[in-house]
Write a protein that holds these residues in place. Structure first.
Motif, PDB file in Angstrom:
ATOM      1  N   ARG A   1      71.319  75.093  72.532  1.00 23.30           N
ATOM      2  CA  ARG A   1      72.234  75.978  73.235  1.00 23.30           C
ATOM      3  C   ARG A   1      73.309  75.223  73.996  1.00 23.30           C
ATOM      4  O   ARG A   1      74.259  75.819  74.495  1.00 23.30           O
ATOM      5  N   GLY A   2      73.178  73.906  74.105  1.00 27.63           N
ATOM      6  CA  GLY A   2      74.167  73.129  74.843  1.00 27.63           C
ATOM      7  C   GLY A   2      73.876  73.020  76.321  1.00 27.63           C
ATOM      8  O   GLY A   2      74.698  72.497  77.088  1.00 27.63           O
TER       9      GLY A   2
ATOM     10  N   LEU B   1      59.831  64.640  70.025  1.00 35.71           N
ATOM     11  CA  LEU B   1      61.269  64.893  70.011  1.00 35.71           C
ATOM     12  C   LEU B   1      62.055  63.601  69.759  1.00 35.71           C
ATOM     13  O   LEU B   1      63.110  63.617  69.118  1.00 35.71           O
ATOM     14  N   LYS B   2      61.526  62.474  70.225  1.00 36.22           N
ATOM     15  CA  LYS B   2      62.157  61.178  69.935  1.00 36.22           C
ATOM     16  C   LYS B   2      62.030  60.858  68.447  1.00 36.22           C
ATOM     17  O   LYS B   2      62.972  60.378  67.818  1.00 36.22           O
ATOM     18  N   ALA B   3      60.838  61.139  67.916  1.00 37.97           N
ATOM     19  CA  ALA B   3      60.624  60.899  66.487  1.00 37.97           C
ATOM     20  C   ALA B   3      61.542  61.764  65.633  1.00 37.97           C
ATOM     21  O   ALA B   3      61.980  61.352  64.547  1.00 37.97           O
ATOM     22  N   ASP B   4      61.866  62.972  66.115  1.00 36.91           N
ATOM     23  CA  ASP B   4      62.776  63.870  65.402  1.00 36.91           C
ATOM     24  C   ASP B   4      64.235  63.461  65.553  1.00 36.91           C
ATOM     25  O   ASP B   4      65.114  64.023  64.892  1.00 36.91           O
ATOM     26  N   GLY B   5      64.507  62.498  66.426  1.00 33.43           N
ATOM     27  CA  GLY B   5      65.871  62.031  66.622  1.00 33.43           C
ATOM     28  C   GLY B   5      66.665  62.801  67.656  1.00 33.43           C
ATOM     29  O   GLY B   5      67.872  62.593  67.790  1.00 33.43           O
ATOM     30  N   LEU B   6      65.991  63.694  68.425  1.00 28.73           N
ATOM     31  CA  LEU B   6      66.709  64.489  69.427  1.00 28.73           C
ATOM     32  C   LEU B   6      66.797  63.786  70.777  1.00 28.73           C
ATOM     33  O   LEU B   6      67.751  64.012  71.528  1.00 28.73           O
TER      34      LEU B   6
ATOM     35  N   LEU C   1      70.026  68.495  64.459  1.00 32.38           N
ATOM     36  CA  LEU C   1      69.807  69.936  64.563  1.00 32.38           C
ATOM     37  C   LEU C   1      70.500  70.683  63.431  1.00 32.38           C
ATOM     38  O   LEU C   1      69.963  71.650  62.893  1.00 32.38           O
ATOM     39  N   LEU C   2      71.713  70.226  63.052  1.00 35.06           N
ATOM     40  CA  LEU C   2      72.434  70.872  61.975  1.00 35.06           C
ATOM     41  C   LEU C   2      71.661  70.759  60.668  1.00 35.06           C
ATOM     42  O   LEU C   2      71.506  71.719  59.916  1.00 35.06           O
TER      43      LEU C   2
END
Length: 473
Positions: A27-28, A60-65, A84-85
């Motif tokens: 959501r920013g 979340l780190k593993a997901d790259g976020l 996310l895109l």
């Protein structure tokens, strides 16, 4: 932050925290570079152990976020938006790679692409030149058609009864005695093969075929999970078929008249031997007979279907090679239970072939216009074949061999040296010349090309063949 995990949810606590954080980033609320509260503060806010927070952050780190900076804390990662895109969009390539239908050879994909360009000289195209299509005659015949509302609605599952009745009379000239209930109208011969593949055969079935074969360039059976087996008819055919048939359900596909791509014709004896061998072993036969009307000279060789007394042969015909490929009209002649099965699948696929096209074909076949057109078409194709053969005789005799065309579209040229590869194909394409190399019909063939004299103009045929001989020599 007033949110807290729901301890009654079916999701675990750390999964809820992880999703909450992901939503803040999406959501920013947490933009790139935002520093997250400390683990201690988050644990206190959510009333959970720090180990739960740590697990959510690690995932979340593993997901790259998220990313950690030594001595500074945890931050929203620079590539989080890209991550996310990608996560929000379907992975279409994964879907494509896992799909049932097999991709065609890259060479064939290029052929299909470049055939659309007007500047390309199409030396391999299995299609009539626009100048050979009876455009004006079709236009005039449209004025002669009398249509009622039922005729242009959805047709019967097996196709227009009018066209099927006309075909019964027309096929008698081929020695085939059949009835409307034994005919299915299809959208060309390829659809017939696709319907047979998914409607009559089990996965892993064996499809016998003469080598080289047009089937290798379209994959209707391969995509249905079937195994292609090339057969040499001059060997011990009975024993070969018997051994292979022990393993799986099987079927024999053949083009006895003007075989594609070689243009060869089976003798009457060869047809009889194949039919009797397959009948003895109870192996059904698909007879693809789309070229027989284009024989330059009348032949006494019968169709396999005319020999059939037990429903052994599935006969496929079409007007795509003789009248117009755009009409998309072909037919299957087979035992009634087979036709009903294929009709059911066709109705599930496209709800019937074009009603207008069926009316046009019925009119042409019943009025005699079609036979008159065929006579003229044969003469035009014969002129083109002789034109190409003259060029071959003058320029190719030292580097290749071929057989004189007996009709249809093609001359099967064999180069003395193994030069027909992807590089040759691409080099000719750079010169705006499009060929059909032998390896699309037999992956081991690096000697042949299929030259069609049916599509390119005489000037283009000469220019294209000149480009080939310049490249070869």
């Amino acid at each position: 932050m007033h949110w807290k995990p729901d301890r009654k949810s079916h999701l675990t606590i750390h999964e809820q925290i992880k999703e909450w954080m992901r939503t803040r980033i999406e959501r920013g609320d947490w933009t790139v570079g935002t520093k997250l509260p400390t683990q201690r503060k988050l644990a206190a806010q959510f009333e959970v152990n720090r180990s739960t927070i740590n697990l959510a952050l690690d995932e979340l780190k593993a997901d790259g976020l998220l990313e950690s900076r030594v001595g500074s804390g945890t931050f929203v990662a620079n590539n989080s938006w890209n991550v996310l895109l990608n996560k929000s969009q379907p992975n279409w390539q994964q879907h494509i790679d896992a799909s049932i239908h097999k991709p065609n050879y890259h060479t064939i994909q290029l052929i299909n692409e470049y055939e659309q360009y007007d500047h390309i000289i199409r030396l391999g195209t299995g299609e009539l030149s626009p100048e050979l299509l009876p455009t004006k005659q079709i236009e005039r015949s449209l004025k002669s058609l009398s249509l009622d509302s039922r005729a242009i609605g959805y047709s019967e599952p097996q196709g227009s009864n009018k066209l099927r009745s006309v075909l019964c009379e027309y096929l008698k000239k081929r020695g085939i005695d059949t009835a409307p209930e034994n005919i299915l109208i299809v959208s060309g011969a390829i659809q017939a093969l696709q319907l047979i593949a998914i409607g009559l055969l089990e996965e892993g079935a064996i499809i016998f075929q003469e080598n080289p074969s047009y089937l290798n360039s379209i994959h209707p059976f391969q995509s249905a999970g079937m195994r292609m087996m090339p057969i040499q008819r001059d060997g011990n055919l009975t024993e070969t078929l018997r051994i292979a048939k022990r393993r799986k359900q099987s079927l024999f596909y053949c083009v006895p008249t003007l075989q594609n791509p070689t243009g060869r014709n089976w003798t009457s004896e060869e047809r009889q031997i194949l039919y009797e061998t397959c009948a003895q072993l109870q192996i059904p036969i698909i007879e693809d007979d789309v070229y027989h009307e284009l024989l330059f000279e009348q032949s006494s060789s019968p169709s396999l279907k005319s020999l059939d007394r037990s429903g052994q042969v599935l006969y496929v015909g079409s007007v795509s090679k003789t009248l117009s490929p755009g009409l998309r009209i072909g037919w299957v002649v087979a035992p009634e239970p087979v036709i009903q099965r294929l009709a059911d699948i066709k109705m599930q696929s496209d709800y019937g072939s074009s009603a207008f096209s069926q009316e046009i074909v019925a009119h042409w076949l019943s009025s005699g216009i079609y036979e008159s057109h065929i006579l003229q078409l044969r003469e035009q194709l014969k002129i083109r074949a002789l034109f190409v053969e003259k060029i071959l005789e003058e320029q190719f005799k030292s580097v290749a061999t071929w057989e004189k065309s007996e009709g249809g579209f093609y001359i099967w040229i064999r180069f003395n040296e193994p030069i027909v590869n992807k590089a040759m194909f691409l080099n000719l394409l750079k010169k705006n010349v499009l060929i059909n190399p032998g390896y699309i019909y037999d992956t081991t063939d690096i000697h042949h090309i299929r030259v069609s004299y049916a599509y390119a103009s005489l000037e283009e045929l000469k220019e294209g063949l000149n480009c080939i001989i310049e490249l070869v020599c």
